[in-house]
Design an enzyme around this catalytic site. Sequence first.
Site, PDB file in Angstrom:
ATOM      1  N   ARG A 161       6.677 -11.434   5.445  1.00 27.93           N
ATOM      2  CA  ARG A 161       6.155 -11.287   6.800  1.00 27.93           C
ATOM      3  C   ARG A 161       6.747 -12.361   7.693  1.00 27.93           C
ATOM      4  O   ARG A 161       6.844 -13.520   7.276  1.00 27.93           O
ATOM      5  CB  ARG A 161       4.632 -11.402   6.812  1.00 27.93           C
ATOM      6  CG  ARG A 161       3.979 -10.288   6.013  1.00 27.93           C
ATOM      7  CD  ARG A 161       2.486 -10.411   6.028  1.00 27.93           C
ATOM      8  NE  ARG A 161       1.898  -9.421   5.127  1.00 27.93           N
ATOM      9  CZ  ARG A 161       0.620  -9.349   4.835  1.00 27.93           C
ATOM     10  NH1 ARG A 161      -0.221 -10.206   5.378  1.00 27.93           N
ATOM     11  NH2 ARG A 161       0.159  -8.427   4.004  1.00 27.93           N
TER      12      ARG A 161
ATOM     13  N   CYS B 122       0.794  -1.239   0.000  1.00 23.32           N
ATOM     14  CA  CYS B 122       0.000   0.000   0.000  1.00 23.32           C
ATOM     15  C   CYS B 122       0.827   1.291   0.000  1.00 23.32           C
ATOM     16  O   CYS B 122       0.532   2.192  -0.789  1.00 23.32           O
ATOM     17  CB  CYS B 122      -0.970   0.032   1.168  1.00 23.32           C
ATOM     18  SG  CYS B 122      -1.312  -1.550   1.908  1.00 23.32           S
TER      19      CYS B 122
ATOM     20  N   LYS C 160     -14.848  -4.148   6.234  1.00 24.09           N
ATOM     21  CA  LYS C 160     -14.318  -5.018   5.181  1.00 24.09           C
ATOM     22  C   LYS C 160     -15.263  -6.156   4.850  1.00 24.09           C
ATOM     23  O   LYS C 160     -16.146  -6.512   5.640  1.00 24.09           O
ATOM     24  CB  LYS C 160     -12.959  -5.576   5.588  1.00 24.09           C
ATOM     25  CG  LYS C 160     -13.030  -6.466   6.824  1.00 24.09           C
ATOM     26  CD  LYS C 160     -11.755  -7.258   7.008  1.00 24.09           C
ATOM     27  CE  LYS C 160     -11.877  -8.181   8.212  1.00 24.09           C
ATOM     28  NZ  LYS C 160     -10.827  -9.132   8.349  1.00 24.09           N
TER      29      LYS C 160
ATOM     30  N   GLN D 228       1.061 -11.143  -3.240  1.00 27.12           N
ATOM     31  CA  GLN D 228      -0.367 -10.823  -3.127  1.00 27.12           C
ATOM     32  C   GLN D 228      -0.883 -10.382  -4.485  1.00 27.12           C
ATOM     33  O   GLN D 228      -0.182  -9.684  -5.213  1.00 27.12           O
ATOM     34  CB  GLN D 228      -0.564  -9.648  -2.178  1.00 27.12           C
ATOM     35  CG  GLN D 228      -0.355  -9.942  -0.724  1.00 27.12           C
ATOM     36  CD  GLN D 228      -0.648  -8.700   0.093  1.00 27.12           C
ATOM     37  OE1 GLN D 228      -0.063  -7.642  -0.149  1.00 27.12           O
ATOM     38  NE2 GLN D 228      -1.535  -8.810   1.048  1.00 27.12           N
TER      39      GLN D 228
ATOM     40  N   ASP E 281      -2.689  -7.900  -5.306  1.00 26.93           N
ATOM     41  CA  ASP E 281      -3.105  -6.714  -4.572  1.00 26.93           C
ATOM     42  C   ASP E 281      -3.681  -5.658  -5.515  1.00 26.93           C
ATOM     43  O   ASP E 281      -3.343  -5.627  -6.694  1.00 26.93           O
ATOM     44  CB  ASP E 281      -1.855  -6.147  -3.886  1.00 26.93           C
ATOM     45  CG  ASP E 281      -2.207  -5.386  -2.626  1.00 26.93           C
ATOM     46  OD1 ASP E 281      -3.400  -5.275  -2.310  1.00 26.93           O
ATOM     47  OD2 ASP E 281      -1.269  -4.911  -1.967  1.00 26.93           O
TER      48      ASP E 281
ATOM     49  N   HIS F 190      -8.431  -1.323  -0.241  1.00 26.32           N
ATOM     50  CA  HIS F 190      -7.441  -2.378  -0.488  1.00 26.32           C
ATOM     51  C   HIS F 190      -8.227  -3.620  -0.871  1.00 26.32           C
ATOM     52  O   HIS F 190      -9.252  -3.886  -0.267  1.00 26.32           O
ATOM     53  CB  HIS F 190      -6.671  -2.788   0.770  1.00 26.32           C
ATOM     54  CG  HIS F 190      -6.103  -1.675   1.571  1.00 26.32           C
ATOM     55  ND1 HIS F 190      -4.775  -1.385   1.579  1.00 26.32           N
ATOM     56  CD2 HIS F 190      -6.682  -0.803   2.408  1.00 26.32           C
ATOM     57  CE1 HIS F 190      -4.561  -0.379   2.403  1.00 26.32           C
ATOM     58  NE2 HIS F 190      -5.692  -0.008   2.926  1.00 26.32           N
TER      59      HIS F 190
ATOM     60  N   HIS G 108      -5.263  -1.330  -5.187  1.00 31.80           N
ATOM     61  CA  HIS G 108      -5.780  -0.204  -4.414  1.00 31.80           C
ATOM     62  C   HIS G 108      -6.622   0.662  -5.319  1.00 31.80           C
ATOM     63  O   HIS G 108      -6.236   0.931  -6.450  1.00 31.80           O
ATOM     64  CB  HIS G 108      -4.630   0.586  -3.797  1.00 31.80           C
ATOM     65  CG  HIS G 108      -3.875  -0.228  -2.795  1.00 31.80           C
ATOM     66  ND1 HIS G 108      -2.707  -0.875  -3.097  1.00 31.80           N
ATOM     67  CD2 HIS G 108      -4.173  -0.554  -1.506  1.00 31.80           C
ATOM     68  CE1 HIS G 108      -2.299  -1.548  -2.033  1.00 31.80           C
ATOM     69  NE2 HIS G 108      -3.179  -1.383  -1.058  1.00 31.80           N
TER      70      HIS G 108
HETATM   71 ZN   LIG Z   1      -3.211  -2.257   0.753  1.00 32.05          ZN
END
Ligand SMILES: [Zn+2]
Length: 642
Positions: free
Chosen positions: A367, A338, A469, A385, A387, A515, A389
Site C-alpha cells: 500500500r 480478498c 465491524k 496480513q 488475513d 474479513h 475470509h
Molecule cells: Zn478481505
Amino acid sequence: MAEITISITDGEERRFPVGVTVAEVLAELLSGKARKRTVAARVNDVLVDLGVRLNGDSRLEPVSMGSDEALVILRHSAAHVMAQAVLEIFGPEVKVAIGPAIADGFYYDFERGTPFTPDDFERIEAKVGEIVAAALPFERKEVSVAEAMRTFEELGQGYKVELLQEMEHETVSLYRQGNFVDLCRGPHVPNTGWVKAFKLVKLAGAYWRGDEKNIMLQRIYGTAFYDPKDLKAYLHNLEEAKKRDHRKLGKELELFSIQDQVGPGLILWQPKGAQMRRLIEDYWKEEHYRKGYELLYTPHIARRELWQTSGHLDFYGENMFSPMEIDEVSYQLKPMNCPFHINIYKTKMRSYREFPIRWAELGTVYRYERTGVLHGLMRVRGFTQDDAHIFCRPDQLEGEIFNILDLNLHILKTFGFADYDIYLSTRPEKYVGSDQHWEQATEALKLALEKKGLAYELDPGEGVFYGPKIDIKIKDVLGRSWQCSTIQVDFNLPERFEITYVGEDGKDHQPIMIHRALMGSLERFFGVLIEHYAGAFPLWLAPIQAVIVNITDNQHDYAVKVHEELRAAGLRVEKDLRNEKLNYKIREAQLQKIPYMVIIGDKEVEAGQVTVRLRDGKNLPAMTPAELVATIRAECEAGRGW
Ligand SMILES: [Zn+2]
Ligand SMILES: [Zn+2]
C-alpha cells in the site's frame, strides 16, 4: 431586566439575567470545589469558554478536570502559550502555522531560518514559566474574516492569512493572551496560569499541511496536565517508551532493518527477526488448523481488471502501487487479499452444506503511504496480513463471529496481551446493502460479543461502507493502545463478484463474507511485541533461547558437545567460546536479552552438568544437559499454551 432560563445537567432550571457569563452561572450552581475544577462548559452541546455570555435559554454542562475534553482544552491552551513564548524569544521572523492538541499533548509548527535545538527547549520552557506565572487571560474576540486577515498581515503571519483565505464562514474567533494573538475556535482555560504542569517533549520536521511539496516546518511537541503528578508519570512512561523503541531495539538485537537502497517502508527481516516470524507464523497456522481453517497462498499481483471488479481502483486507488505492463496487459500489486479468495470461491459451485468456509492466508500486500507517515515497523509500504475470509449463511454469522473472537483473544493472550478495548462500528451515512441486512449483521456482532462476555464501546456510524465491524485495540505494558484486530462483515464484494451458493431450497443465494485479521500485520505486531517485551521475549518466541558460555579454554570440548546436544534437541542455542572474561560474555548475552545463559566451568565438566543463569540474574540449580532440554521445552509449551 430580561431573563433567560438555564437548565443544568440534572434537569434543574434557573432564571438568570440576559448576558450572564457561564462562570457567573456556575458560581451560583456549583460548590466551591466543583467550580475550581471546572475548565469550560458545554452550552447547547457546544464547548465554550467560561467567560462566554449567555443571551438565550440554554442547557449547560460544566466540563471538569479529569475529563478527556478538559485535557484537550488545557493542551490547546498550552500550544498557544508555547507559541507566545517562541515568538517572544525568537522574534517576529518566526512564523506560526498550526498548533492543535493531539493524543498525548499538543504541537505547534513554526517556520524559522535556524533549526531549534534542545538548548532552545530550556529557554522556551523558562519563558512559558513566566507566561504561566503572569496568569494572562485568554481573551476571545469575534471578528470578520477580513479583519482577521488584516490583523495577521500586520503581524506578518502569512500562514494564518492563508488559512483565513479558505474560510467559508463570515466571522472567525481570535484569541489573545498578552501580546500573542491566534486564530482559534476555542475554548481555552480561563488564563495562562492553568498551564502549570507543562513540558516540551520533542522536535520533528513537518510539511505545511502535510504535503511534501510544501515547505518543511519545525514541529515542537509538548504536553500538559492539570496535575503535576500526571505529568511526572507521563514523562516516566515516555523514557520507558524510548528505551523500548522497536527501531532502536531492532538494530541492537539485529531483528530487522530498513535500507535506503531497498526503499522506504520495506522491511528486511534479519535472521533473528525471521526466526521469530517463523515461530509466530507456525503458531498462527497451527491454531488456525485447529479451529477449522484452511490455508491459501495467492499471488502478489493481479490484472487491473480484478481491481476494477473489486472496486479497489475506485475506492482505494490512491493507496495502490502504479500499474505495470506485462504482454500489453496491465497488472497491479495487491493492496488486499480478498479478491483472490473470492476467485478461489468461484472455482466451483458452492452448496450451503460446505459452509462455513474458513480460508486464511498470511498474505503480503503493498500500500502506498506517504514517506512522512512511515514509521519503523508500525507504518510501512509492504506488509503481511494475517488475513482470513469466512463465507457463511446468515444464520451462521453470529456463531462465526463468536468463534473468531474466541480464537482472536486466545492468540492475543498467548502473545501476552490480555488487556484491550473493543469497538463495534455501525452503519455509516453512505453504505451498500439493505437496511435489513445491516441490522441483522450488527445484531449478530452484538450478540456474539455479549455471549463471549466482552464489554465494548459502540461507534455509531463508524462502520465501513460495506458492513459493520468489530475492532480490537490491544494495550501494551506501558498502557499504550494499538489497533490490532478487525472483524468486518461485507455485503459489497459478494455482490460485485456475484458469488452464490445453492441453499437448502435448491435456489441460489448470496453468501455472507467476513474479513478478519487478528494480529493485523505481522510487521506491526512484531513492532508492538518488541516494545511490549522491550526485546526480552518469552522463551517460546526468543530467537536465541540459550547461549553456552565456557569459563576457560579447558572446557572447550565439553561446551561444544553440550551445544550439539541442545541443538539436536531442537533448541535455538548459540555458543560463546571466545577467550574473554566470563563477566564480559554474560554482559553481552544480557544485552542480547538471551533467556538462558548456560555456564560451563571445570566443576560442570566433571559432574557432566551445566549451571544456568537467567537473564534477570537468577540462577537455576546445576542440571544435566538433558534436564535443561526438558526445562526449556516445558517453559515453551506453557508459553505457547500447547
Ligand atoms: Zn478481505
Ligand atoms: Zn486554541
